[in-house]
Design an enzyme around this catalytic site. Structure first.
Site, PDB file in Angstrom:
ATOM      1  N   ASP A  10       0.871  -1.157   0.000  1.00 31.40           N
ATOM      2  CA  ASP A  10       0.000   0.000   0.000  1.00 31.40           C
ATOM      3  C   ASP A  10       0.917   1.219   0.000  1.00 31.40           C
ATOM      4  O   ASP A  10       2.110   1.099   0.267  1.00 31.40           O
ATOM      5  CB  ASP A  10      -0.841  -0.056   1.276  1.00 31.40           C
ATOM      6  CG  ASP A  10      -1.727   1.141   1.398  1.00 31.40           C
ATOM      7  OD1 ASP A  10      -2.237   1.577   0.365  1.00 31.40           O
ATOM      8  OD2 ASP A  10      -1.907   1.635   2.520  1.00 31.40           O
ATOM      9  N   ARG A  41      -5.448   4.192  -7.975  1.00 32.52           N
ATOM     10  CA  ARG A  41      -6.909   4.268  -7.943  1.00 32.52           C
ATOM     11  C   ARG A  41      -7.539   2.884  -7.835  1.00 32.52           C
ATOM     12  O   ARG A  41      -8.560   2.607  -8.449  1.00 32.52           O
ATOM     13  CB  ARG A  41      -7.430   4.956  -9.204  1.00 32.52           C
ATOM     14  CG  ARG A  41      -7.135   6.424  -9.285  1.00 32.52           C
ATOM     15  CD  ARG A  41      -8.037   7.175  -8.385  1.00 32.52           C
ATOM     16  NE  ARG A  41      -7.857   8.606  -8.497  1.00 32.52           N
ATOM     17  CZ  ARG A  41      -7.819   9.414  -7.438  1.00 32.52           C
ATOM     18  NH1 ARG A  41      -7.923   8.908  -6.232  1.00 32.52           N
ATOM     19  NH2 ARG A  41      -7.691  10.704  -7.588  1.00 32.52           N
ATOM     20  N   ASN A  79      -8.533  -0.564   4.075  1.00 34.92           N
ATOM     21  CA  ASN A  79      -8.660  -0.873   2.664  1.00 34.92           C
ATOM     22  C   ASN A  79      -7.628  -1.897   2.195  1.00 34.92           C
ATOM     23  O   ASN A  79      -7.711  -2.397   1.091  1.00 34.92           O
ATOM     24  CB  ASN A  79      -8.561   0.409   1.827  1.00 34.92           C
ATOM     25  CG  ASN A  79      -7.271   1.145   2.101  1.00 34.92           C
ATOM     26  OD1 ASN A  79      -6.616   0.900   3.106  1.00 34.92           O
ATOM     27  ND2 ASN A  79      -6.892   2.013   1.203  1.00 34.92           N
ATOM     28  N   ASP A  80      -6.691  -2.200   3.045  1.00 33.81           N
ATOM     29  CA  ASP A  80      -5.689  -3.189   2.653  1.00 33.81           C
ATOM     30  C   ASP A  80      -6.005  -4.572   3.202  1.00 33.81           C
ATOM     31  O   ASP A  80      -5.283  -5.528   2.930  1.00 33.81           O
ATOM     32  CB  ASP A  80      -4.315  -2.766   3.164  1.00 33.81           C
ATOM     33  CG  ASP A  80      -3.972  -1.361   2.748  1.00 33.81           C
ATOM     34  OD1 ASP A  80      -4.214  -1.053   1.577  1.00 33.81           O
ATOM     35  OD2 ASP A  80      -3.485  -0.595   3.583  1.00 33.81           O
TER      36      ASP A  80
END
Lengths: 1347, 348
Positions: free
Chosen positions: A316, A900, A929-930
């Site tokens: 990330d 994105r 989000n990871d």
């Protein structure tokens, strides 16, 4: 732990244990108490019926959350009496969704007071609902009140800021959402274990064959007698078995006899070894983050060795590569850029301070103006006291992650999310500061008269900062009460100085200012244009600083300028401000934000004296520079969501009474929503257009510097419009079906025709040691991909700054939304890359998937490629079945950036690579989000950063900094892998060796399944005598020292290519085992052949020999003999001799049929025993030792070389390592010398080719001058010029048509758009090779690229 | 105490790992070094040791004198007779002559050797009751002896089990011809042939006032011609379970071709130095059948040395491996010498 539970017997709340909390209990919660179960809030001592929660334990978010009492139950006046609660609660079945909860309470209207037989819980079958009843019978005249997650207090959270809260337990124990979410670490199987399982099948096969041989042998042997010999014993009843049956029984007997071949003990040992490895990793002081008091956490216990085999890393960006400490860096207001040089400098010094851990206040004294020092002093005084309170409040929060040492807590803000000193303190840009002051004055003076907002730079400035201060969801608390929310504006007046006095003062100053330095300071002209020219004149460097790389120069000038202006003219102004700020400094505010950007912006606004003082859902109070408190009524807050990518607040301005919408959001979105400038007059239109263009330019430039950009815009609503919209909104809020869509629609409806105020650039600083780590990992042969949800420009810039991409790399950018285009782009790029790689196409297209592990080696000498792809394109790739092509392309690329990308896409990419390329993957990330990506990868690493604990919870290993990855992989990974791999191999060898001894004996005992070793001895052999050395080896052996491993990352490749444990090594180990067992058996056999030796006397030397052989074999593997190794090694032999002696001396009849009495003693008095114990191990180990000696003395492989390096004294070692590395680079260099001879001279000039098109052209020379290229250099110069023009053209296009993809000026691009594809295709293909372009075979390249 | 705890509360224990050598994996360690010098010296040392050891072993093994007579072939008629198990009660005497060319000096041991007799068969090895042999009064029906535990009428066998049942029961005596006609019996010792621990620890007769009563209520194994308490009628202390021949037989052999110590020479009178050269004959009461399993029976007269019997294997193994180790050392040296000039890895 205890909590207060209502007992109807006592009619009071009684202290009970958590474990006794049951569904339906009424629980009274105190402030700072941890919630014991999922509780529906029924009463709160708060006036508004709210209750504040800290959910850090659950999701890691450190801000306070608000919970509401269930609507019908909010009676502030009366106390809550549980015994009167006579309602039925119906809610969902327990589930693990933290954010969703639905249900209703059936309130029965006044009914007889009845002793509530407390709470029945049952499942209503049809509705799948969970029902809690207060009464037995339902009232017909009842009404239903719904409740949601807004009313639920989740287990594990902490009550804050609320004296007392009472609720009813909805879910308890394991049904709570917190527990259901805690699925525990996922079971992953490491690569070695997967391999091992295959080899165990091999062992099973071997066992089967051996048993079959035994069975057949026994059958044949049995059948060879015409008459039963006396030694063939019949069964109990005196009958003899037929040969076939005897053979079959023998098969089963042999299975029992030889089952040791299946190394069950291996599994146990592996677990133990991994435990040890995890322990050692956990205790590595290098992986400990002092700042956060956070050592590495190994959450998965069984995949340590996978750390040594990683081939792909998916990282990330935000919070992983960067610190996720958002620092306000620059802003642009109304088209004017304020570069905040002082701030940048401060950040520089801060970085140093971070490292040196110095007292920051001291340093700031030197940098900050006098005001700041005052501030610090007051702050420091205050910080000591509240601290203790925080600590004590936290003391009983179980297992809280944020325990800090006292020294580090010296500002209480550290307790609060996103408020490190570096984020908090923004040194204002002097130019802007003055402008703000003027603007504020103007507002002060003009506001009563101006009803309509005129478009001026001053109001824009004010609005800009107001928007920063208001347009967020930041929760304000004070330094003294860090967890207490400030809801009401402070009652005190700005001390001593009345508003009027300030007003007067300002008026005076204004006049003075005007007269003194009109020309040198800002004009207060209403025309932005004229202001701008002024501004440019004054500091010509500033606006252009983006294009020219002379920031430092400009900065210097600004400082000088500032000095003389403030020093000479503005002393009085400063004085005035000082008095104001001092007066207002009674309370130091803490801002708790959901995202770090918000906090950074609020802090930035505060630096310009737009201080957010308090916030309630209805009102927000801001203190203006003059000290005035402005309280805005918040009419609506449209929260941030990832679809809209923006948030808005609708407020009523207290002075003008206007209804204003402030919007803050991603630039790409906001720029599209701006008011069409054409509506107004031509002048205004021009001006607006220019402002937009300039802002866009600044935004691009921010992105280029790796800043996160946000656009700030506003909109003034008329009353009628607002009324209309408000109705619409209310409808939407009230809607039951598709409420979310409606809300979204209303939000979109409102956020149109915005007026651009400005934009901000927030820096997300790169973490310490990231480039170094990435370089090392890459040298180790690991491919690093960055998967980020961030913008392409930002991502690419971060990639450059962390050395993920090199300036000389060729970067391909693929952005498209069209499948065909995407495919052809991929084809094109692939072809190009292939040609440059000089690898035969056929080699790679046989299976689509080549040999991934050998790839880094083969692509070494050719130019490096980078690939940038965005989320939309990824979608196409996934949908259009272009995965293979994509993967094939990425195989040639040194690094891949996916921008994105949504969490789902991230996990899809990881899955794709893992499955298709069959490589070991590692995902590293820090945010929610990871999580999916972390879970999908072979190893998930969570960074315990600012964004909460979800990533850590989902991860296998949790570290606190990206740089720790280097040691974790290169050292611990290597060690764990080589240790475990060797141990596994050794175990197989050991078992096969030992079992074969028994097998060979079968040939001499008529395959009767007899053993020459007493079976207790056999059990002890595996259990005690040979188990400890491999375990110690697996935990402690280190083949190469940590320092050498870190300085020679290429040693990692050994693990990557599974060189220690693969088929060949396994087979070699098996053959060795066979050979050794043959030696161990037949040397004693021939020695004793035909003598009067008995079965167990024969077995004893064999057992001893094999023990010695097996241990010595292990000894050959051990590279470092620590005390533990010696102890276990010698201890094993001593233990064997001791136990055997004692066992043989004590046990006369303890092991019925066999009787090993005195055998050991007898053997030990026989010289032959010792002769055997010497010669057999020597013979058995001779081949292995011979090979080892050959390898060792000739140093064939790098590991051995490194081992030898380890033995050198330190200086010499460093020298050798340096030589080695330079040699390696030299070999690389010679092979790539064809690539760059010419541009060596030029490439060092252009450090940042993305700033200069010339440089980018040169960077492409790398490609262009590849051997097959025949283009002379002159042509390139021509090309360079044409590139200029194209690039200009590109910029023109992008600025005019904002819908097309922003041209990223950091790379030269071929805009392959145009008429070729009528769809929304926007393909950007970056490449430097003219050959491909001139080929002209492809329609797109023909139409688009004109070189 | 309270002040300390308060202090603790203020300073929460740091989670910083100890900086100890063990936890940081920096324990001092010896790293074996495979330098040419150490490797080669190792090879040479081991090689030399093995070679000398091998020569010594071969020499000492060669000094062993051994006579081996296959009497199952020499006594073919008896072998044939024993093939039919119905003749078990018929006595068969046979004699085997041999000539010693030179005398055998020192302690001479007489072995009988059986070929192809799988004493190491799993079921055979198990078929015994250690407790019974220890003289304990145990119920052997539950032991591993079955089916050789009891007779149909319930009388237990003493000793039980297949091993005991199949005991070697040839009676052998050795005669020395002082001249062509007169033969004197060579004095052979029956006792002291078994392990001391076997005789005095592992094997005991059941306790009773005399041996016969001790074995009362039991019966001899089916193949036996006389009960256990009559194994050695001359010597009370070599009878029953503690009979040396029996004890030796009960120590089951590791291989299907094996020898068991039967008698040793009593070094008295003219046999004080061992067996003199001359003609000898074995007088054998041939009882033990071997032809059923295609076995052979041997009688062996042999001496022993410190490293065992006449087997040359150990000596050869030492010599050969010594040679191989030396060879390996030479190979490494050769490669080193050859590559010496090309070796560039550390030296710049």
């Amino acid at each position: 732990m205890g909590c207060l539970i209502f007992r109807k017997k006592e009619q009071a709340y009684v202290e009970k244990c958590w474990k006794d909390v049951q569904v339906g209990d009424f629980v009274q919660l105190q402030c700072n108490e941890t919630i014991p179960a999922d509780i529906l809030l029924l009463y709160s001592s708060d006036q508004n019926g709210t209750c504040h929660l800290e959910t850090a334990n659950l999701d890691g978010e450190t801000n306070l959350k608000q919970r509401q009492v269930v609507t019908g139950f909010f009676h502030q006046s009366s106390e809550f009496h549980p015994e009167f609660f006579q309602n039925t609660i119906v809610c969902e079945m327990p589930n693990n969704d933290l954010n969703k909860f639905k249900g209703y309470v059936t309130i029965c209207l006044p009914c007889k007071l009845q002793k509530v037989s407390n709470i029945v819980c049952c499942n209503v079958a049809q509705s799948n609902f969970h029902k809690i009843q207060g009464i037995q019978r339902e009232q017909p005249d009842s009404k239903k009140i719904g409740f949601s997650s807004e009313n639920l207090l989740l287990r594990g959270c902490t009550i804050r800021n609320t004296e007392v809260a009472i609720g009813i337990v909805i879910y308890a124990g394991h049904e709570t959402k917190a527990m259901l979410n805690n699925s525990g670490p996922r079971y992953k199987r490491s690569k070695i274990e997967r391999r091992m399982n295959m080899d165990i099948f091999f062992c099973v096969g071997l066992l089967f064959i051996m048993c079959l041989i035994g069975a057949l042998g026994h059958g044949i042997w049995n059948g060879s007698f015409s008459e039963h010999p006396p030694y063939n014993v019949p069964d109990v009843n005196g009958y003899y078995l037929s040969s076939a049956l005897a053979g079959f029984y023998m098969f089963l007997t042999m299975i029992i006899l030889l089952q040791v071949l299946i190394p069950i003990s291996l599994y146990v040992s592996i677990e133990l070894v991994k435990l040890g490895q995890v322990f050692l990793i956990h205790n590595d002081i290098d992986l400990y983050d002092e700042e956060r008091d956070f050592p590495i956490q190994c959450r998965a216990l069984n995949i340590t060795e996978d750390l040594g085999q990683i081939q792909h890393i998916f990282s990330d960006k935000t919070g992983t590569l960067t610190e996720n400490k958002m620092v306000f860096r620059r802003c642009t207001i109304n088209g004017n850029e304020f570069s905040h040089q002082e701030n940048a400098k401060r950040l520089e010094t801060h970085k140093d301070m971070d490292l040196e851990d110095a007292d920051w206040a001291k340093c700031q004294q030197a940098i900050f103006p006098a005001i700041e020092i005052e501030k610090q002093a007051t702050l420091k005084q205050k910080s000591a006291k509240p601290l203790r309170r925080c600590q004590s409040a936290r003391a009983h929060v179980p297992g809280h992650a944020r325990k800090r040492s006292l020294g580090r807590c010296d500002s209480s803000q550290s307790q609060v999310a996103f408020s490190s000193t570096i984020e908090k303190d923004v040194t204002p840009d002097s130019r802007l500061l003055r402008k703000v002051r003027d603007a504020a004055l103007q507002m002060e003076s003009l506001s009563p008269f101006t009803s309509k907002a005129t478009f001026s730079s001053t109001t824009a400035t004010t609005d800009f900062f107001l928007a920063l201060a208001i347009c967020n969801t930041v929760v304000v608390s004070t330094a003294t009460e860090p967890r207490q929310r400030v809801t009401a504006p402070p009652l005190m007046k700005p001390s001593g100085i009345s508003l009027e006095r300030i007003h007067q003062l300002f008026q005076r100053l204004k006049l003075a200012n005007l007269s003194q330095s009109f020309s040198s300071t800002q004009s207060r002209s209403d025309l932005g244009a004229s202001f701008e020219t002024e501004d440019n004149k004054e500091n010509p460097a500033a606006p252009n600083s983006c294009d020219k790389d002379d920031d430092n120069n400009g900065g210097g000038r600004i400082v000088v300028h500032r000095k003389d202006s403030t020093g000479t003219h503005n002393t009085s102004l400063d004085e005035a401000f000082e008095s104001v700020t001092q007066g207002s400094l009674q309370a130091e505010f803490c801002y708790e934000a959901e995202s770090p950007d918000e906090a950074a912006l609020v802090h930035a606004a505060r630096a310009y004296s737009f201080t957010l003082v308090s916030r309630t859902p209805e009102q927000v109070t801001v203190r203006l520079p003059q000290g005035t408190l402005l309280t805005f009524d918040i009419l609506y807050t449209l929260g941030f969501d990832s679809v809209r990518k923006r948030m808005s607040v609708v407020v009523r301005h207290p002075l003008t009474n206007e209804i204003i919408v402030y919007t803050k959001g991603a630039d790409s979105v906001i720029m599209d929503l701006l008011e069409d400038p054409a509506r107004d007059g031509i002048d205004v239109e021009k001006k607006l257009r220019r402002i937009h263009a300039k802002t866009q330019k600044h935004l691009d430039c921010y992105a280029r510097d790796g800043l996160r950009t946000l656009c700030i815009a506003k909109k003034v609503l008329s009353e009628e419009d607002f009324e209309k919209w408000a109705n619409f909104r209310q409808e939407a809020e009230a809607a039951i079906d598709n409420r979310d869509e409606l809300l979204m629609e209303t939000a979109q409806h409102l956020e149109t025709k915005l007026t651009l105020l400005g934009a901000t650039g927030i820096e997300d600083r790169l973490q310490d040691g990231v480039p170094d780590t990435i370089a090392a990992l890459r040298e180790a042969g690991i491919q690093i991909w960055v998967l980020t949800g961030d913008k392409q420009e930002t991502a690419v810039n971060i990639a450059y700054s962390c050395k993920l991409l090199d300036q000389r790399d060729t970067v391909f950018t693929i952005n498209t939304e069209n499948k065909e285009t995407c495919e052809s782009l991929l084809d094109l790029t692939l072809e190009e890359v292939r040609k440059n790689c000089g690898i035969k196409k056929s080699k790679w297209t046989f299976f689509g998937i080549g040999l991934p592990s050998s790839l880094p080696a083969s692509t070494g000498p050719v130019p490096e490629f980078g690939l940038v792809i965005d989320g939309k394109t990824l979608n196409i790739v996934f949908q259009g079945e272009l995965e293979r092509k994509f993967l094939e392309l990425t195989k040639y690329c040194r690094s891949v950036l996916c921008c994105r990308a949504t969490p789902l896409q991230k996990s899809k990419v990881v899955k794709l690579v893992r499955r298709q390329l069959n490589v070991m993957t590692l995902s590293i990330g820090d945010g929610a989000n990871d999580v999916s990506m972390i879970q999908v990868a072979d190893i998930g690493i969570g960074i315990s950063g600012q964004e909460g604990m979800q990533a850590v919870m989902a991860s296998d290993f949790a570290i606190s900094r990206f740089k720790h990855l280097k040691k974790l992989l290169l050292v611990h990974g290597h060690w764990c892998y080589s240790r475990l791999a060797k141990m596994v191999i050794y175990y197989f060898y050991k078992n096969v060796n030992y079992v074969n001894l028994l097998f060979w004996y079968q040939f001499f005992c008529g395959f009767s399944g007899a053993t020459m070793i007493d079976y207790w001895q056999m059990i002890f052999f595996n259990l005690f005598f040979t188990s400890l050395p491999p375990i110690i080896f697996g935990v402690l052996d280190r083949d190469v020292s940590a320092e050498t491993l870190l300085s020679l990352p290429e040693l990692y490749k050994k693990g990557q290519n599974s060189e220690i444990y693969k088929l060949s090594t396994f087979i070699i180990a098996m053959l060795d085992a066979f050979y050794q067992s043959l030696v161990c058996f037949f040397v004693p056999y021939f020695t004793y052949e035909g003598s009067d030796i008995d079965v167990f006397t024969f077995g004893t030397p064999i057992n001893t020999i094999s023990l010695l052989t097996i241990l010595l074999h292990q000894a050959l593997e051990i590279k470092t003999w620590t005390l533990f190794h010696w102890i276990t090694m010698i201890g094993s032999v001593v233990l064997y001799l001791f136990i055997s002696t004692v066992y043989n001396a004590v046990c006369v009849v303890c092991n019925p049929p066999t009787n090993p009495y005195w055998i050991m003693e007898n053997q030990m008095s026989d010289p032959r025993f010792y002769l055997l114990c010497f010669i057999a191990p020597v013979l058995a180990l001779l081949p292995r030792y011979f090979v080892l000696a050959l390898q060792g003395t000739f140093v064939a492989c790098p590991i051995l070389k490194a081992q030898q390096l380890d033995k050198l004294p330190k200086e010499q070692r460093d020298l050798e390592i340096h030589l080695w590395r330079t040699k390696n680079q030299a070999t690389l260099g010679t092979s790539s010398v064809c690539v760059d001879e010419v541009n060596l001279s030029t490439s060092n000039v252009c450090l940042s080719p993305f700033l200069h098109p010339t440089a980018s052209a040169i960077s492409h020379d790398n490609l262009g001058l590849s051997p097959q290229d025949t283009n002379p250099r002159r042509e390139w110069i021509l090309n360079r010029e044409s590139q200029y023009s194209i690039r200009r053209q590109t910029e023109e296009e992008t600025t005019s048509a904002s819908s097309s993809v922003t041209a990223s000026p950091w790379q030269y691009q071929f805009l392959t758009d145009r008429n070729a594809s009528p769809g929304q295709f926007t393909g950007q293909l970056t490449d430097g090779c003219a050959e491909r372009l001139n080929r002209g075979s492809h329609r797109r390249s023909v139409s688009a690229v004109t070189l | 105490m309270t002040s300390k705890s308060r202090e603790d509360a203020q300073h929460p224990p740091s989670r910083c790992p100890d900086n100890s050598a063990f936890k940081q994996q920096k324990l001092s360690a010896w790293q074996p070094e495979l330098t040419p010098a150490s490797v080669l010296s190792g090879f040479i040392l081991i090689g030399v040791f093995c070679l000398t050891m091998g020569v010594c072993l071969i020499l000492s093994a060669r000094s062993v004198k051994e006579v081996q007579i296959n009497y199952s072939d020499k006594c073919l008629n008896c072998s044939k007779l024993r093939e039919n198990s119905s003749n078990w009660n018929t006595e068969c005497l046979c004699s085997a002559d041999f000539k010693l060319e030179e005398k055998i000096q020192g302690d001479v041991f007489m072995y009988y050797s059986l070929q192809n007799f799988y004493q190491n068969h799993r079921r055979y090895v198990m078929s015994r009751s250690n407790a019974q042999l220890l003289g304990r009064n145990t119920d052997i029906r539950n032991s591993n002896c079955a089916p050789f535990s009891t007779y149909r009428n319930g009388t237990p066998m003493a000793p039980c089990g297949a091993i005991a049942n199949s005991m070697f029961n040839d009676t052998i005596s050795l005669f020395y011809y002082t001249n062509l006609s007169t033969a004197i019996q060579v004095p052979l010792l029956k006792t002291g042939n078994s392990w001391w621990t076997d005789k005095y620890v592992k094997f005991h007769n059941p306790t009773s006032h005399n041996l016969t009563s001790a074995f009362a209520g039991t019966a001899r194994p089916p193949y036996w011609q006389k009960p256990a308490y009559l194994l050695d009628e001359e010597n009370e202390r070599n009878n029953g379970y503690i009979n040396d021949d029996f004890i030796i037989w009960m120590r089951v052999s590791a291989f299907h071709t094996f020898r068991n110590l039967h008698r040793r020479l009593s070094r008295t009178e003219q046999f004080a130095d061992g067996l003199p050269a001359g003609n000898y004959t074995f007088h054998i009461f041939y009882n033990f059948p071997v032809s059923r399993f295609k076995g052979k029976k041997y009688l062996i007269l042999s001496t022993v040395v410190w490293c065992g019997g006449s087997s040359l294997f150990l000596g050869i193994a030492y010599t050969v491996s010594g040679a191989v180790v030396m060879l390996a050392g030479f190979i490494i040296t050769a490669i080193h010498l050859k590559l010496k000039k090309r070796k560039t890895y550390f030296q710049r």
